[in-house]
Design a protein around this motif. Structure first.
Motif, PDB file in Angstrom:
ATOM      1  N   ASP A 106       0.933  -1.182   0.062  1.00 32.71           N
ATOM      2  CA  ASP A 106       0.100   0.132   0.000  1.00 32.71           C
ATOM      3  C   ASP A 106       0.939   1.207  -0.147  1.00 32.71           C
ATOM      4  O   ASP A 106       2.100   1.004  -0.367  1.00 32.71           O
ATOM      5  N   ARG A 107       0.262   2.494   0.352  1.00 36.36           N
ATOM      6  CA  ARG A 107       1.069   3.558   0.151  1.00 36.36           C
ATOM      7  C   ARG A 107       2.062   3.849   1.196  1.00 36.36           C
ATOM      8  O   ARG A 107       3.021   4.564   0.973  1.00 36.36           O
ATOM      9  N   ASP A 108       1.877   2.962   2.373  1.00 37.51           N
ATOM     10  CA  ASP A 108       2.993   2.948   3.327  1.00 37.51           C
ATOM     11  C   ASP A 108       4.158   1.821   3.227  1.00 37.51           C
ATOM     12  O   ASP A 108       4.671   1.602   4.225  1.00 37.51           O
ATOM     13  N   GLY A 109       3.833   1.044   2.389  1.00 37.20           N
ATOM     14  CA  GLY A 109       4.695   0.019   1.962  1.00 37.20           C
ATOM     15  C   GLY A 109       4.345  -1.190   2.733  1.00 37.20           C
ATOM     16  O   GLY A 109       5.123  -2.244   2.696  1.00 37.20           O
ATOM     17  N   TRP A 110       3.217  -1.273   3.321  1.00 35.21           N
ATOM     18  CA  TRP A 110       2.816  -2.669   3.969  1.00 35.21           C
ATOM     19  C   TRP A 110       2.137  -3.572   2.943  1.00 35.21           C
ATOM     20  O   TRP A 110       1.200  -3.237   2.064  1.00 35.21           O
ATOM     21  N   THR A 111       2.561  -4.778   2.892  1.00 32.48           N
ATOM     22  CA  THR A 111       1.999  -5.917   2.258  1.00 32.48           C
ATOM     23  C   THR A 111       0.842  -6.426   3.111  1.00 32.48           C
ATOM     24  O   THR A 111       0.690  -6.308   4.164  1.00 32.48           O
ATOM     25  N   PRO A 112       0.103  -7.383   2.502  1.00 30.12           N
ATOM     26  CA  PRO A 112      -1.012  -8.010   3.437  1.00 30.12           C
ATOM     27  C   PRO A 112      -0.411  -8.720   4.534  1.00 30.12           C
ATOM     28  O   PRO A 112      -1.010  -8.843   5.723  1.00 30.12           O
ATOM     29  N   LEU A 113       0.666  -9.310   4.480  1.00 33.57           N
ATOM     30  CA  LEU A 113       1.408 -10.190   5.606  1.00 33.57           C
ATOM     31  C   LEU A 113       1.824  -9.007   6.674  1.00 33.57           C
ATOM     32  O   LEU A 113       1.732  -9.619   7.879  1.00 33.57           O
ATOM     33  N   HIS A 114       2.233  -7.982   6.407  1.00 37.96           N
ATOM     34  CA  HIS A 114       2.451  -6.963   7.511  1.00 37.96           C
ATOM     35  C   HIS A 114       1.310  -6.591   8.293  1.00 37.96           C
ATOM     36  O   HIS A 114       1.228  -6.855   9.479  1.00 37.96           O
ATOM     37  N   TYR A 115       0.401  -6.427   7.581  1.00 41.17           N
ATOM     38  CA  TYR A 115      -1.090  -6.379   8.424  1.00 41.17           C
ATOM     39  C   TYR A 115      -1.530  -7.373   9.191  1.00 41.17           C
ATOM     40  O   TYR A 115      -1.865  -7.547  10.259  1.00 41.17           O
ATOM     41  N   ALA A 116      -1.355  -8.598   8.548  1.00 47.42           N
ATOM     42  CA  ALA A 116      -1.764 -10.078   9.235  1.00 47.42           C
ATOM     43  C   ALA A 116      -0.740 -10.230  10.601  1.00 47.42           C
ATOM     44  O   ALA A 116      -1.339 -10.457  11.763  1.00 47.42           O
ATOM     45  N   ALA A 117       0.557  -9.843  10.393  1.00 47.22           N
ATOM     46  CA  ALA A 117       1.230 -10.128  11.298  1.00 47.22           C
ATOM     47  C   ALA A 117       1.035  -8.690  12.706  1.00 47.22           C
ATOM     48  O   ALA A 117       1.294  -9.304  13.866  1.00 47.22           O
ATOM     49  N   HIS A 118       0.708  -7.597  12.097  1.00 51.12           N
ATOM     50  CA  HIS A 118       0.623  -6.764  13.063  1.00 51.12           C
ATOM     51  C   HIS A 118      -0.809  -6.766  13.970  1.00 51.12           C
ATOM     52  O   HIS A 118      -0.798  -6.636  15.104  1.00 51.12           O
ATOM     53  N   GLU A 119      -1.916  -7.646  13.346  1.00 52.77           N
ATOM     54  CA  GLU A 119      -2.779  -8.049  14.035  1.00 52.77           C
ATOM     55  C   GLU A 119      -2.920  -9.232  14.664  1.00 52.77           C
ATOM     56  O   GLU A 119      -3.728  -9.666  15.521  1.00 52.77           O
ATOM     57  N   GLY A 120      -1.813  -9.969  14.585  1.00 53.11           N
ATOM     58  CA  GLY A 120      -1.744 -11.203  15.302  1.00 53.11           C
ATOM     59  C   GLY A 120      -2.590 -12.481  14.547  1.00 53.11           C
ATOM     60  O   GLY A 120      -2.795 -13.306  15.386  1.00 53.11           O
ATOM     61  N   HIS A 121      -2.865 -12.282  13.371  1.00 47.91           N
ATOM     62  CA  HIS A 121      -3.467 -13.399  12.846  1.00 47.91           C
ATOM     63  C   HIS A 121      -2.608 -14.721  12.430  1.00 47.91           C
ATOM     64  O   HIS A 121      -2.125 -14.519  11.207  1.00 47.91           O
ATOM     65  N   ILE A 122      -2.638 -15.576  13.078  1.00 50.50           N
ATOM     66  CA  ILE A 122      -1.631 -16.644  12.809  1.00 50.50           C
ATOM     67  C   ILE A 122      -2.082 -17.504  11.542  1.00 50.50           C
ATOM     68  O   ILE A 122      -1.043 -17.597  10.608  1.00 50.50           O
ATOM     69  N   GLU A 123      -3.257 -17.853  11.191  1.00 50.42           N
ATOM     70  CA  GLU A 123      -3.535 -18.847  10.206  1.00 50.42           C
ATOM     71  C   GLU A 123      -3.487 -17.847   8.757  1.00 50.42           C
ATOM     72  O   GLU A 123      -3.161 -18.239   7.857  1.00 50.42           O
ATOM     73  N   THR A 124      -3.922 -16.595   9.064  1.00 53.81           N
ATOM     74  CA  THR A 124      -3.534 -15.710   7.773  1.00 53.81           C
ATOM     75  C   THR A 124      -2.162 -15.537   7.298  1.00 53.81           C
ATOM     76  O   THR A 124      -2.036 -15.526   6.261  1.00 53.81           O
ATOM     77  N   SER A 125      -1.391 -15.366   8.258  1.00 54.97           N
ATOM     78  CA  SER A 125       0.039 -15.255   8.074  1.00 54.97           C
ATOM     79  C   SER A 125       0.661 -16.389   7.347  1.00 54.97           C
ATOM     80  O   SER A 125       1.490 -16.166   6.197  1.00 54.97           O
ATOM     81  N   GLU A 126       0.324 -17.403   8.048  1.00 57.27           N
ATOM     82  CA  GLU A 126       0.827 -18.950   7.480  1.00 57.27           C
ATOM     83  C   GLU A 126       0.362 -18.986   6.026  1.00 57.27           C
ATOM     84  O   GLU A 126       1.451 -19.399   5.180  1.00 57.27           O
ATOM     85  N   PHE A 127      -0.846 -18.586   5.773  1.00 59.53           N
ATOM     86  CA  PHE A 127      -1.472 -18.558   4.368  1.00 59.53           C
ATOM     87  C   PHE A 127      -0.481 -17.923   3.514  1.00 59.53           C
ATOM     88  O   PHE A 127      -0.197 -18.146   2.284  1.00 59.53           O
TER      89      PHE A 127
END
Length: 468
Positions: free
Chosen positions: A287-308
């Protein structure tokens, strides 16, 4: 002759307005050429309705006007099924004259002199009636005929407002009637919100399908329906949108530069992620701040999402935001310790096992690294240490609970990797600690030149239960 009077309407449609007196005029015509006719008008609900001239005399071939009035203003239309009615009765009046009391007596007694000319249903119509039928409180009155009558008195602007209300309230069975009557399916409202976005926000898959079939035109530059559906994990709506619009832009961005995949990651919606990735959404997009979807998943603590996301990503694990933070750094910042191994410690442990860095291995294990996590080839840290012949690393891993007989992607255990690489002492140590092997299986899986190293150790290397 079966009737003396002819009404000018088949039903009396009353344009309803909240908290206002309302009524409707209609006309009756005397069909007799030479004789006046006495008329009596009564309603099935006299407490609810009044008629301007309940008794009247109509001269030959003459038309008279009457008005039906709702007695008391109300907030909601007094709908009923079946509807209230006006009964029109008549009688020939040779003299052409009669007092009110005379007419009362005339119609008080049934008989062949009384004609029942018409029964006129009373219908309430207009946008206020349609709004009531579209409200949650009207569940028992969802009658298509009443609704069709109500909207027949609405203009395009009113129909479009009603269409938005129907979508918002989940009344999808009324959408087609409103669109056919003239509602604008591509209306975006005063704040620019499209009907499609409203339908998606409501989670109404039927409404989404009807809007597509009715000609809603998607605009990839401003439509954010995919974003909303992904955030809510409404995979059925995502499927309908993608099937309905083959050219829909899966990677369109909102004002923050986020794609639908970003929103699914923020909210930990694994099913939505799986669907979007399966049809071509970019996993490593920023995104405009350089965050990938994985950055968001890690920031929010979503384990299954991060692994996918890790499983489908090329470089997201190592990508940094504009502030220079990896997904692992964000997880540490938020204290999401359950993701440390997935995002960093597992890689560090594998790397340390490869170079026999016992100190780093101990540090990784102390921080919660999964000692049996496999890499993309199915290798555990024990596979890697055994293949490299690092005895101290092998001992450390076994002492900390490493599973000794895990097979990698090609079916090799750590023992077979040690034998393959010619590390006799490591292989013997693994066997001594429970690794299972037979000389026959080793011959089948390991190059012959390396097998020569083990022939002198056959009695030690082979488990007693496997000896011939």
């Amino acid at each position: 002759m079966d009737r003396l009077i002819k009404p000018d309407v088949q039903a009396v449609d009353v344009l309803f307005a909240r908290r206002q007196k309302c009524g409707r005029a209609f006309k009756l015509t005397n069909l007799m050429h030479t004789m006046s006719v006495a008329v009596c008008l009564t309603t099935s609900e006299p407490l609810l309705f009044s008629i301007s001239k309940p008794f009247s005399i109509i001269p030959p071939l003459t038309t008279s006007s009457f008005t039906l009035v709702l007695n008391e203003p109300c907030d909601q239309p007094p709908l009923s099924s079946p509807p209230c009615t006006i009964l029109v009765r008549s009688s020939m009046l040779p003299t052409g004259k009669a007092h009110h009391d005379d007419l009362c007596r005339l119609f008080s007694k049934p008989g062949p002199h009384i004609f029942k000319d018409a029964t006129l249903p009373i219908s309430f119509v207009g946008p206020h009636v349609a709004e009531f039928l579209l409200s949650p409180s009207s569940m028992s009155l969802e009658i298509n005929f009443l609704f069709s009558k109500a909207i027949s008195w609405c203009d395009e602007s009113q129909l479009t407002s009603l269409l938005r209300l129907a979508v918002d309230n989940g009344k999808s069975h009324f959408l087609s009637a409103l669109i056919e009557a003239g509602a604008d399916v591509n209306d975006r409202g005063s704040e620019g919100e499209s009907l499609m976005l409203l339908a998606v926000k409501s989670g109404n898959a039927d409404a989404v399908q009807i809007l597509i079939e009715s000609g809603y035109a998607i605009d990839n530059d401003i439509d954010r329906s995919l974003h909303v559906a992904a955030a809510m994990n409404w995979v059925d709506i995502l499927e309908i949108l993608c099937l309905g619009y083959p050219d829909i832009n899966l990677n369109s961005v909102n004002s923050q530069g986020q794609t639908a995949l970003h929103l699914a990651a923020v909210h930990g919606q694994v099913e939505a992620l799986q669907f979007l990735v399966s049809i071509g959404s970019e996993v490593d997009v920023t995104d405009r701040d350089g965050w990938t979807p994985l950055h968001y998943a890690a920031h929010e603590g979503h384990i299954e999402t991060s692994e996918f996301l890790l499983h489908h990503s090329v470089y997201a694990k190592y990508a940094v935001t504009k502030e220079g933070k990896t997904a692992y750094a964000l997880a540490v910042e938020k204290g999401n310790s359950s993701l440390y191994d997935t995002l960093h410690l597992g890689d560090s442990l594998q790397r340390a096992a490869r170079i026999d860095d016992v100190h780093t291995m101990k540090s990784c294990l102390a921080q919660g690294a999964n000692i049996n996590r496999t890499d993309q080839n199915g290798w555990t840290p024990l596979h890697r240490a055994a293949f490299k012949g690092h005895m101290e690393s092998v001992k450390l891993l076994l002492n900390n609970g490493a599973r000794i007989d895990v097979v990698d992607g090609t079916g090799y255990t750590a023992l077979l990797r040690a034998v393959e690489a010619g590390h006799v002492q490591v292989a013997m140590y693994l066997v001594a600690h429970g690794a299972k092997a037979s000389l026959k299986s080793l011959k089948e899986m390991v190059p012959s030149d390396h097998m020569e190293c083990f022939k002198n150790h056959h009695s030690t290397l082979v488990n007693p239960s496997d000896r011939d």
